[in-house]
Write an enzyme that holds these catalytic residues in place. Structure first.
Site, PDB file in Angstrom:
ATOM      1  CD  GLU A 149      10.515  -2.194   5.687  1.00 35.44           C
ATOM      2  OE1 GLU A 149       9.767  -3.063   5.212  1.00 35.44           O
ATOM      3  OE2 GLU A 149      10.371  -0.963   5.496  1.00 35.44           O
ATOM      4  CG  ASN A 159      12.385   1.551   7.410  1.00 32.54           C
ATOM      5  OD1 ASN A 159      13.223   0.686   7.690  1.00 32.54           O
ATOM      6  ND2 ASN A 159      11.179   1.266   6.939  1.00 32.54           N
ATOM      7  CE  LYS A 171      10.750   1.875   2.753  1.00 31.57           C
ATOM      8  NZ  LYS A 171       9.720   1.058   3.496  1.00 31.57           N
ATOM      9  CD  GLU A 214       7.354   2.200   5.626  1.00 28.81           C
ATOM     10  OE1 GLU A 214       6.829   1.341   4.918  1.00 28.81           O
ATOM     11  OE2 GLU A 214       8.565   2.476   5.569  1.00 28.81           O
ATOM     12  CB  CYS A 250      10.260  -2.232   1.992  1.00 32.45           C
ATOM     13  SG  CYS A 250       8.691  -3.079   1.888  1.00 32.45           S
ATOM     14  CG  ASN A 287       8.045  -5.628   7.371  1.00 33.98           C
ATOM     15  OD1 ASN A 287       7.603  -6.145   8.382  1.00 33.98           O
ATOM     16  ND2 ASN A 287       9.346  -5.398   7.234  1.00 33.98           N
TER      17      ASN A 287
HETATM   18  N1  ING Z   1       5.776  -1.812   2.297  1.00 25.83           N
HETATM   19  C1  ING Z   1       5.114  -1.893   1.065  1.00 25.83           C
HETATM   20  C2  ING Z   1       6.025  -2.064  -0.140  1.00 25.83           C
HETATM   21  O1  ING Z   1       6.390  -1.154  -0.864  1.00 25.83           O
HETATM   22  C3  ING Z   1       3.287  -1.288  -0.305  1.00 25.83           C
HETATM   23  C4  ING Z   1       4.125  -0.800   0.838  1.00 25.83           C
HETATM   24  C5  ING Z   1       2.538  -2.466  -0.163  1.00 25.83           C
HETATM   25  C6  ING Z   1       3.336  -0.622  -1.491  1.00 25.83           C
HETATM   26  C7  ING Z   1       1.797  -2.935  -1.259  1.00 25.83           C
HETATM   27  C8  ING Z   1       2.590  -1.077  -2.588  1.00 25.83           C
HETATM   28  C9  ING Z   1       1.819  -2.241  -2.471  1.00 25.83           C
HETATM   29  O2  ING Z   1       6.308  -3.229  -0.401  1.00 25.83           O
HETATM   30  C10 ING Z   1       6.870  -1.090   2.672  1.00 25.83           C
HETATM   31  N2  ING Z   1       7.270  -1.269   3.942  1.00 25.83           N
HETATM   32  O3  ING Z   1       7.421  -0.303   1.911  1.00 25.83           O
END
Ligand code: ING
Length: 308
Positions: free
Chosen positions: A47, A110, A127, A146, A172, A197
């Site tokens: 991503e 995204n 996304k 985001e 993601c 990410n």
């Molecule tokens: N990043 C994360 C994901 O869903 C996140 C946001 C991080 C959600 C940790 C929950 C826990 O993997 C992206 N870019 O969506």
């Protein structure tokens, strides 16, 4: 009968804020050349693969935000990647920030694309599930904006016939939602490519920080098994601008087994000979949708008014 696609997942280590797209593209070409040497049909990138994960910062000036977006695709910065792929006759998927004008209105998504071996963009996905928050929240050690910098994708999940199979994409946070995989499977998708990410630290529930890698594979493996689908997870990994991102990029068979996994937090290629016909081991039996599924009773699934 086997219908094998040789798949590469090209994990990227940290990308510094000041790193130029040219520098990143040369790192990607090195991974693509390694993938070609291992006879890959397709190599999947993470991503937002061309820049640092910029939603970690609050930026007031839209010009500063837009510096992280691609105004067209392809463009001069990614041209070397497209050209090298054509020379190597290898397809690829690429995640990036898409700035585009539709009917005179500017939109920011995204986005991720699939490019076939001839260099044609054959699939684009924007996304759907945007995590994070829309406003600056200074209490956080880093932001996750985001919802501020992107619009949610306006189109459903979709399928593309390419590389001798039916491919799909997700990005993601999408991988955490079971609907993602079922929507793709019901559209016949045999392999989904999912870049991510993912920070180790989740400010709203720090007690879950040690579970990030578990939740990553749990989500990907469940999606694969419950839908008889190959799932490829490709990380942007490592300590990026002071923020630790998980790695463990992986290739998962329709049985839910991890058949290949990255062992570092840097630029790393993993590959596997994926027999797309193995989807049938699941889809003709335990998850034979036609025989066993009861959609007429799943009435809550798509009713938007339930607070779910
Ligand atoms: N990043 C994360 C994901 O869903 C996140 C946001 C991080 C959600 C940790 C929950 C826990 O993997 C992206 N870019 O969506």
């Amino acid at each position: 009968m086997a219908r094998v696609v040789v798949v590469g997942a090209a994990q990227l280590g940290p990308i510094a804020r000041e790193e130029t797209r040219a520098e990143v593209v040369s790192r990607m070409i090195a991974l693509m050349e390694k993938a070609a040497s291992r006879h890959c049909d397709v190599v999947a990138f993470p991503e937002l693969a061309l820049t640092t994960f910029f939603p970690r910062w609050f930026m007031e000036d839209q010009a500063d935000v837009d510096a992280f977006f691609e105004k067209s695709m392809p463009n001069d910065d990614v041209a070397p990647l497209f050209a090298r792929a054509r020379e190597l006759k290898i397809g690829f998927s690429l995640g990036y920030g898409e700035l585009t004008e539709i009917d005179g209105v500017t939109h920011r998504y995204n986005t991720t694309i699939i490019v076939d071996k001839a260099g044609n963009i054959v699939h684009r996905y924007r996304k759907i599930h945007l995590p994070g928050h829309p406003e600056h929240e200074p209490w956080r050690p880093f932001q996750h904006l985001e919802k501020r910098y992107f619009e949610p994708g306006p189109e459903p999940f979709s399928a593309a016939s390419v590389f001798g199979g039916i491919f799909g994409q997700a990005i993601c946070n999408d991988r955490r939602w079971p609907e993602t995989y079922r929507e793709l499977a019901l559209r016949g998708v045999e392999m989904v490519l999912i870049g991510y990410n993912t920070p180790v630290h989740y400010p709203l529930a720090p007690e879950h920080d040690h579970l990030q890698c578990f939740h990553n594979h749990l989500s990907l493996q469940a999606g694969a098994y419950q839908n008889g689908m190959w799932v490829v997870g490709i990380a942007k990994a490592g300590k990026e601008e002071g923020c630790d991102l998980i790695g463990q990029s992986c290739i998962i068979a329709p049985t839910g087994e991890i058949v290949a996994m990255a062992g570092t937090l840097g630029d790393e290629l993993i590959t596997y000979d994926c027999d797309l016909d193995r989807c049938l081991e699941i889809r003709k039996n335990i998850f034979n949708f036609k025989l066993h599924r009861r959609p007429e009773l799943y009435t809550a699934l798509t009713s938007a008014n339930l607070d779910g």
